[in-house]
Design a protein around this motif. Sequence first.
Motif, mmCIF file in Angstrom:
data_model
loop_
_atom_site.group_PDB
_atom_site.id
_atom_site.type_symbol
_atom_site.label_atom_id
_atom_site.label_comp_id
_atom_site.label_asym_id
_atom_site.label_seq_id
_atom_site.Cartn_x
_atom_site.Cartn_y
_atom_site.Cartn_z
ATOM 1 N N ASP A 183 -36.362 34.399 19.345
ATOM 2 C CA ASP A 183 -37.685 35.066 19.134
ATOM 3 C C ASP A 183 -37.466 36.340 18.908
ATOM 4 O OD1 ASP A 183 -39.130 32.694 19.992
ATOM 5 O OD2 ASP A 183 -39.183 33.172 22.093
ATOM 6 N N LEU A 184 -36.586 37.085 19.366
ATOM 7 C CA LEU A 184 -36.282 38.668 18.969
ATOM 8 C C LEU A 184 -35.799 38.702 17.756
ATOM 9 C CD1 LEU A 184 -36.108 41.525 19.959
ATOM 10 C CD2 LEU A 184 -33.934 40.952 20.737
ATOM 11 N N ALA A 185 -34.929 37.602 17.164
ATOM 12 C CA ALA A 185 -34.561 37.894 15.783
ATOM 13 C C ALA A 185 -35.764 37.476 14.717
ATOM 14 C CB ALA A 185 -33.496 36.754 15.480
ATOM 15 N N PHE A 186 -36.625 36.539 15.224
ATOM 16 C CA PHE A 186 -37.759 36.278 14.187
ATOM 17 C C PHE A 186 -38.605 37.469 14.484
ATOM 18 C CE2 PHE A 186 -42.018 34.457 13.807
ATOM 19 C CZ PHE A 186 -42.013 33.889 12.611
ATOM 20 N N GLN A 187 -38.883 38.055 15.347
ATOM 21 C CA GLN A 187 -39.625 39.169 15.551
ATOM 22 C C GLN A 187 -39.316 40.536 14.487
ATOM 23 O OE1 GLN A 187 -40.325 40.536 19.562
ATOM 24 N NE2 GLN A 187 -41.477 38.572 20.040
ATOM 25 N N THR A 188 -37.797 40.535 14.619
ATOM 26 C CA THR A 188 -37.046 41.575 13.921
ATOM 27 C C THR A 188 -37.434 41.333 12.379
ATOM 28 O OG1 THR A 188 -35.606 41.893 15.653
ATOM 29 C CG2 THR A 188 -35.095 42.805 13.405
ATOM 30 N N VAL A 189 -37.282 40.151 12.026
ATOM 31 C CA VAL A 189 -37.319 39.497 10.578
ATOM 32 C C VAL A 189 -39.003 39.902 10.281
ATOM 33 C CG1 VAL A 189 -37.644 37.667 8.813
ATOM 34 C CG2 VAL A 189 -35.733 38.076 10.519
ATOM 35 N N ILE A 190 -39.904 39.875 11.145
ATOM 36 C CA ILE A 190 -41.259 39.832 10.569
ATOM 37 C C ILE A 190 -41.517 41.499 10.481
ATOM 38 C CG2 ILE A 190 -43.604 39.802 11.554
ATOM 39 C CD1 ILE A 190 -42.717 37.097 10.471
ATOM 40 N N ILE A 191 -41.085 42.214 11.448
ATOM 41 C CA ILE A 191 -41.126 43.694 11.350
ATOM 42 C C ILE A 191 -40.504 44.179 10.158
ATOM 43 C CG2 ILE A 191 -40.485 45.939 12.433
ATOM 44 C CD1 ILE A 191 -41.049 44.463 15.049
ATOM 45 N N LEU A 192 -39.265 43.659 9.784
ATOM 46 C CA LEU A 192 -38.566 44.008 8.636
ATOM 47 C C LEU A 192 -39.434 43.837 7.293
ATOM 48 C CD1 LEU A 192 -36.154 45.399 7.325
ATOM 49 C CD2 LEU A 192 -34.956 43.067 7.408
ATOM 50 N N LEU A 235 -42.640 43.522 7.069
ATOM 51 C CA LEU A 235 -43.419 44.092 7.105
ATOM 52 C C LEU A 235 -43.436 45.635 6.277
ATOM 53 C CD1 LEU A 235 -45.654 43.196 10.270
ATOM 54 C CD2 LEU A 235 -46.202 42.622 7.805
ATOM 55 N N CYS A 236 -42.158 46.165 6.904
ATOM 56 C CA CYS A 236 -41.945 47.460 6.347
ATOM 57 C C CYS A 236 -41.618 47.413 4.878
ATOM 58 C CB CYS A 236 -40.633 48.003 7.308
ATOM 59 S SG CYS A 236 -41.005 48.264 8.925
ATOM 60 N N LEU A 237 -40.825 46.490 4.646
ATOM 61 C CA LEU A 237 -40.453 46.411 3.081
ATOM 62 C C LEU A 237 -41.687 46.283 2.273
ATOM 63 C CD1 LEU A 237 -37.390 43.942 3.129
ATOM 64 C CD2 LEU A 237 -37.373 46.635 2.849
ATOM 65 N N THR A 238 -42.886 45.442 2.691
ATOM 66 C CA THR A 238 -43.952 45.167 1.943
ATOM 67 C C THR A 238 -44.743 46.617 1.840
ATOM 68 O OG1 THR A 238 -44.070 42.658 2.727
ATOM 69 C CG2 THR A 238 -46.317 43.986 1.879
ATOM 70 N N PHE A 239 -44.838 47.166 2.935
ATOM 71 C CA PHE A 239 -45.507 48.565 2.955
ATOM 72 C C PHE A 239 -44.661 49.595 1.865
ATOM 73 C CE2 PHE A 239 -45.508 52.848 4.828
ATOM 74 C CZ PHE A 239 -47.074 53.190 4.614
ATOM 75 N N LEU A 240 -43.457 49.373 2.132
ATOM 76 C CA LEU A 240 -42.880 50.502 1.136
ATOM 77 C C LEU A 240 -43.112 50.070 -0.257
ATOM 78 C CD1 LEU A 240 -40.674 52.820 0.947
ATOM 79 C CD2 LEU A 240 -38.698 50.947 1.079
ATOM 80 N N PHE A 241 -43.088 48.692 -0.516
ATOM 81 C CA PHE A 241 -43.206 48.347 -1.944
ATOM 82 C C PHE A 241 -44.705 48.708 -2.456
ATOM 83 C CE2 PHE A 241 -45.043 45.192 -4.948
ATOM 84 C CZ PHE A 241 -44.031 45.049 -5.867
#
Length: 228
Positions: free
Chosen positions: A5-14, A16-22
């Motif tokens: 669950d923690l890994a999944f949440q980390t992937v989601i956050i990452l 989202l960050c990459l999408t925002f940066l793009f």
Amino acid sequence: MFDLDLAFQTVIILALCLTFLFAYLLVYTYWTRKRNKYWRVYEKKFRNYFFSLLLDYAEQTESAHDADEIIDKIGSRTKDYVFFMKLVDELLDILDGKEKKRLNRLLGHSVFLNFYKNKLSGTSKDSQVYACLFFQHTGIIDDRTLARLIMVSKSSDLKLAFAATKALQSTGDFAVRKSALYRFFKRDYISELMVVELLHRFDTEGAENRAKVVKALNELLAKDVKIV
């Protein structure tokens, strides 16, 4: 299960960050292109409008405006002054005699002097460079401006220091010009082009004062400076 669950949440956050940066880079690139296009079109219109006004003023035609009338037509933005100065510089290169002197005197108007004095004392490095170019061209440098130019010539920013040093070469004080030259040549990473341009601006005393220039250059060579 907790680790998954923690890994999944980390992937989601990452993600989202990459999408925002793009999205940010996409919007910034689009905005930058639109801004540059706007200023290119604006400068073209600006130049077309002021070209005939300045030419009429320099040639003193019947339809010529006086200096105050022309300056009143300039906007209050830094870009307006920069575009105006560029246009005047280009006209000065093609004009001669009375027309050139008349147009050059226009740059000594109090509006320009006060504007660029404020820019020289500001915090924007680009604005300070523009101010240095103005004082380099006009040579109208009072004691307060001289002190400020000397301070700016000591800046850690090479481009800014170079612009200030060039401006100082327009002063009538030979000692100030020589000191500015020595100070700049002690810097690291100066280019050959900078050296050549500064030496060219320094050597403007005329044949009658050539001995003084040669002596100053010999002193320069004797010092521990970086002439490449």
